[in-house]
Design a protein around this motif. Structure first.
Motif, PDB file in Angstrom:
ATOM      1  N   SER A   1       0.834  -1.205   0.000  1.00  0.00           N
ATOM      2  CA  SER A   1       0.000   0.000   0.000  1.00  0.00           C
ATOM      3  C   SER A   1       0.870   1.256   0.000  1.00  0.00           C
ATOM      4  O   SER A   1       2.077   1.200   0.228  1.00  0.00           O
ATOM      5  N   ASP A   2       0.212   2.379  -0.212  1.00  0.00           N
ATOM      6  CA  ASP A   2       0.905   3.657  -0.152  1.00  0.00           C
ATOM      7  C   ASP A   2       1.448   3.913   1.254  1.00  0.00           C
ATOM      8  O   ASP A   2       2.524   4.473   1.419  1.00  0.00           O
ATOM      9  N   MET A   3       0.716   3.453   2.272  1.00  0.00           N
ATOM     10  CA  MET A   3       1.167   3.614   3.658  1.00  0.00           C
ATOM     11  C   MET A   3       2.459   2.840   3.891  1.00  0.00           C
ATOM     12  O   MET A   3       3.363   3.323   4.587  1.00  0.00           O
ATOM     13  N   THR A   4       2.583   1.653   3.320  1.00  0.00           N
ATOM     14  CA  THR A   4       3.807   0.867   3.468  1.00  0.00           C
ATOM     15  C   THR A   4       4.983   1.607   2.854  1.00  0.00           C
ATOM     16  O   THR A   4       6.063   1.700   3.459  1.00  0.00           O
ATOM     17  N   ILE A   5       4.805   2.178   1.675  1.00  0.00           N
ATOM     18  CA  ILE A   5       5.888   2.944   1.055  1.00  0.00           C
ATOM     19  C   ILE A   5       6.234   4.143   1.921  1.00  0.00           C
ATOM     20  O   ILE A   5       7.410   4.459   2.116  1.00  0.00           O
ATOM     21  N   TRP A   6       5.231   4.805   2.472  1.00  0.00           N
ATOM     22  CA  TRP A   6       5.463   5.940   3.366  1.00  0.00           C
ATOM     23  C   TRP A   6       6.335   5.503   4.544  1.00  0.00           C
ATOM     24  O   TRP A   6       7.276   6.195   4.918  1.00  0.00           O
ATOM     25  N   ARG A   7       6.037   4.333   5.117  1.00  0.00           N
ATOM     26  CA  ARG A   7       6.824   3.824   6.241  1.00  0.00           C
ATOM     27  C   ARG A   7       8.253   3.491   5.807  1.00  0.00           C
ATOM     28  O   ARG A   7       9.204   3.769   6.539  1.00  0.00           O
ATOM     29  N   TRP A   8       8.400   2.851   4.643  1.00  0.00           N
ATOM     30  CA  TRP A   8       9.737   2.518   4.131  1.00  0.00           C
ATOM     31  C   TRP A   8      10.583   3.778   3.960  1.00  0.00           C
ATOM     32  O   TRP A   8      11.772   3.780   4.249  1.00  0.00           O
TER      33      TRP A   8
ATOM     34  N   ARG B   1      10.508   6.453   5.634  1.00  0.00           N
ATOM     35  CA  ARG B   1      10.897   7.022   6.926  1.00  0.00           C
ATOM     36  C   ARG B   1      11.780   6.100   7.752  1.00  0.00           C
ATOM     37  O   ARG B   1      12.361   6.527   8.736  1.00  0.00           O
ATOM     38  N   ASP B   2      11.902   4.852   7.360  1.00  0.00           N
ATOM     39  CA  ASP B   2      12.701   3.873   8.070  1.00  0.00           C
ATOM     40  C   ASP B   2      14.128   3.877   7.516  1.00  0.00           C
ATOM     41  O   ASP B   2      14.380   3.390   6.422  1.00  0.00           O
ATOM     42  N   GLU B   3      15.045   4.435   8.274  1.00  0.00           N
ATOM     43  CA  GLU B   3      16.437   4.555   7.812  1.00  0.00           C
ATOM     44  C   GLU B   3      17.080   3.194   7.575  1.00  0.00           C
ATOM     45  O   GLU B   3      17.938   3.057   6.708  1.00  0.00           O
ATOM     46  N   GLN B   4      16.687   2.180   8.326  1.00  0.00           N
ATOM     47  CA  GLN B   4      17.260   0.843   8.147  1.00  0.00           C
ATOM     48  C   GLN B   4      16.824   0.213   6.826  1.00  0.00           C
ATOM     49  O   GLN B   4      17.550  -0.593   6.254  1.00  0.00           O
ATOM     50  N   MET B   5      15.638   0.564   6.334  1.00  0.00           N
ATOM     51  CA  MET B   5      15.176   0.049   5.041  1.00  0.00           C
ATOM     52  C   MET B   5      15.998   0.633   3.900  1.00  0.00           C
ATOM     53  O   MET B   5      16.214  -0.029   2.894  1.00  0.00           O
ATOM     54  N   ALA B   6      16.420   1.877   4.063  1.00  0.00           N
ATOM     55  CA  ALA B   6      17.200   2.582   3.042  1.00  0.00           C
ATOM     56  C   ALA B   6      16.501   2.584   1.686  1.00  0.00           C
ATOM     57  O   ALA B   6      17.143   2.473   0.636  1.00  0.00           O
TER      58      ALA B   6
END
Length: 82
Positions: free
Chosen positions: A37-44, A46-51
Motif C-alpha cells: 500500500s501507499d502507507m507501506t511505502i510511506w513507512r519505508w 521514513r525507516d532509515e534501516q530500510m534505506a
C-alpha cells in the motif's frame, strides 16, 4: 512521457534500452511492483534501516529512478542471502 500497454515511464532524456539511469516510475507502479500500500511505502521512506530510495516530486506526484529501485532490490537480496 512514454506510454506502452501497461506502464507509464517518465523519461526526462532519451535513454537507450539498457540504460535505466534516467528512467522513472510513478508511485503506482512502485506499489504494484512490491504489492504494498501507499502507507507501506510511506513507512519505508521514513525507516532509515530500510534505506528505500527517496522519490523525486513533480508537483504532488512521486517518481523513483528505476536504477535506484533496482540497486535497492539487489542490496536487499544480498542481505537476505548473507
Amino acid at each position: 512521457m512514454r506510454k506502452d500497454s501497461s506502464h507509464m515511464v517518465f523519461m526526462p532524456q532519451p535513454a537507450d534500452a539498457g540504460n535505466t539511469q534516467n528512467m522513472f516510475i510513478p508511485a503506482r507502479h512502485v506499489r504494484e511492483r512490491y504489492k504494498v500500500s501507499d502507507m507501506t511505502i510511506w513507512r519505508w521512506l521514513r525507516d532509515e534501516q530500510m534505506a528505500f530510495p527517496q522519490p523525486l516530486y513533480l508537483g504532488r506526484y512521486r517518481y523513483w529512478r528505476i536504477a535506484e529501485i533496482e540497486a535497492w532490490e539487489r542490496a536487499h537480496a544480498e542481505k537476505g542471502a548473507a
